[in-house]
Write a protein that holds these residues in place. Structure first.
Motif, PDB file in Angstrom:
ATOM      1  N   PRO A 145      -6.899   9.340   1.589  1.00 29.12           N
ATOM      2  CA  PRO A 145      -5.578   9.002   1.058  1.00 29.12           C
ATOM      3  C   PRO A 145      -4.513   9.979   1.533  1.00 29.12           C
ATOM      4  CG  PRO A 145      -7.212   9.079  -0.682  1.00 29.12           C
ATOM      5  CD  PRO A 145      -7.872   9.593   0.539  1.00 29.12           C
ATOM      6  N   VAL A 169      -1.677   4.024  -4.610  1.00 24.46           N
ATOM      7  CA  VAL A 169      -2.837   3.137  -4.453  1.00 24.46           C
ATOM      8  C   VAL A 169      -4.006   3.682  -5.260  1.00 24.46           C
ATOM      9  CG1 VAL A 169      -4.441   2.097  -2.798  1.00 24.46           C
ATOM     10  CG2 VAL A 169      -2.088   2.573  -2.106  1.00 24.46           C
ATOM     11  N   ARG A 171      -7.964   3.779  -5.623  1.00 26.58           N
ATOM     12  CA  ARG A 171      -9.125   3.515  -4.771  1.00 26.58           C
ATOM     13  C   ARG A 171     -10.407   3.704  -5.557  1.00 26.58           C
ATOM     14  NH1 ARG A 171      -5.406   6.034  -1.706  1.00 26.58           N
ATOM     15  NH2 ARG A 171      -4.798   4.986   0.231  1.00 26.58           N
ATOM     16  N   ILE A 180     -14.959   3.608   0.885  1.00 26.42           N
ATOM     17  CA  ILE A 180     -14.016   2.971  -0.035  1.00 26.42           C
ATOM     18  C   ILE A 180     -14.504   1.556  -0.330  1.00 26.42           C
ATOM     19  CG2 ILE A 180     -11.664   2.093  -0.309  1.00 26.42           C
ATOM     20  CD1 ILE A 180     -10.628   4.430   1.213  1.00 26.42           C
ATOM     21  N   GLU A 183      -9.462  -1.226  -3.034  1.00 21.83           N
ATOM     22  CA  GLU A 183      -8.140  -0.601  -3.156  1.00 21.83           C
ATOM     23  C   GLU A 183      -7.267  -1.527  -3.963  1.00 21.83           C
ATOM     24  OE1 GLU A 183      -6.367   0.464   0.533  1.00 21.83           O
ATOM     25  OE2 GLU A 183      -7.766   2.094   0.911  1.00 21.83           O
TER      26      GLU A 183
END
Length: 326
Positions: A145, A169, A171, A180, A183
């Motif tokens: 990020p 955002v 996550r 990830i 999101e």
């Protein structure tokens, strides 16, 4: 409802945390010394001395034996809650912003800020039962990020890690592989940086507060947006009642803008919303600056707020609060 004013910090509050039994309240502030208080009468029990910078966050183990704190002095420390002794220090190359114990207290997730060309990162550390066997190595380091990660917490069964921060955002990461998984949707998500994140007691959903003047309720597994709460000021802190369907938002303008406004215009109150109907049901005034931290007692009968003014205010609810009908 008469608040108990707890004065023990010289600088603005950053974080509040009750232990699981709800008899102790831990407070972090920018004055280097996390403090523990009795949660019923607000009496100060002691402090944890050793940090060399603002303390941003703390968490306490399930049995109230260990405390972990994250600080701007680029360390996260493990403490013995009862004696106040330092058990271990995790050192980083940038300030530690958020700390969170896993279910079972065998792991901790620590986030570090972007600093001098380094990006922000999420570190997973193994926590030993015996402090003498504690090691500093990370089990996993997650990067990606952009901007600061303000909060990272464990998801259900410690299988995931949920992070949120300045890039707005949310996550969800796989705690084993570091990939990830999800999101948050740009369309439904926050429009400005996320300041705070708190899970529900049962761990099925969580709430985020943001500088875009709103708080949002999300499903922890699917990251579906469930509810949206709008207010007229940036939200610095959010918490949910473990007892009733209430959500509390705290905030106010940025500290730099406070002196230019009348204290009544700043709207420094904790606002209560109905969790389901998203309607505002009341507010608790009192702070002379923005509210930076909120926490509900696990029994749902009291809550604490910490402000830019350096005070912790402890509110025990009257009976009428439990009878609020919309």
């Amino acid at each position: 409802m008469r608040p108990i004013l707890m004065k023990g910090h010289e600088r603005p509050l950053t974080f509040l945390k009750y232990n699981r039994d709800g008899d102790l309240l831990f407070s972090c502030a920018k004055d280097h010394t996390p403090t523990v208080w009795f949660a019923d009468n607000g009496e100060r029990l002691g402090t944890y001395r050793g940090h060399n910078g603002a303390v941003w966050c703390c968490d306490v183990s399930r049995d109230s034996s260990r405390l972990i704190t994250g600080s701007a002095d680029q360390t996260a420390m493990l403490w013995d809650v009862q004696t106040g002794t330092q058990l271990h220090t995790f050192t980083f190359d940038s300030p530690a912003r958020s700390v969170d114990f896993s279910v079972g207290d065998k792991l901790a997730v620590i986030t570090t800020d972007p600093f001098m060309g380094l990006t922000s990162a999420i570190h997973v550390k193994r926590i030993s039962e015996d402090p003498s066997e504690q090691i500093s190595e990370s089990v996993l380091v997650l990067k990606g990020p952009q901007g600061r990660i303000n909060r990272a917490v464990w998801g259900p069964l410690n299988k995931t890690i949920i992070s949120a921060g300045e890039d707005a955002v949310i996550r969800i990461w796989d705690a084993e592989t570091g990939k990830i998984l999800k999101e948050s949707d740009k369309e439904f998500g926050h429009k400005k940086g996320i300041t705070s994140l708190q899970k529900s007691v049962d761990g099925s959903h969580f709430i985020t507060g943001s500088l875009d003047k709103s708080a949002k309720l999300w499903d922890i597994r699917t990251l579906t947006l469930i509810k949206n709460y709008t207010t007229e000021r940036p939200v610095n802190a959010v918490t949910m009642s473990p007892l009733l369907n209430h959500v509390v938002l705290g905030g106010g303008q940025d500290a730099s803008a406070v002196t230019t406004t009348d204290h009544r215009a700043g709207k420094f109150e904790a606002k209560f919303y109905d969790k389901i109907l998203t309607e505002e049901i009341g507010g608790v005034k009192g702070h002379f600056g923005p509210i930076n931290a909120l926490a509900f007692n696990p029994d749902g009968k009291s809550f604490a707020s910490g402000g830019e003014d350096g005070y912790v205010r402890l509110h025990h609810f009257d009976q009428d609060y439990f009878n609020i009908k919309i």
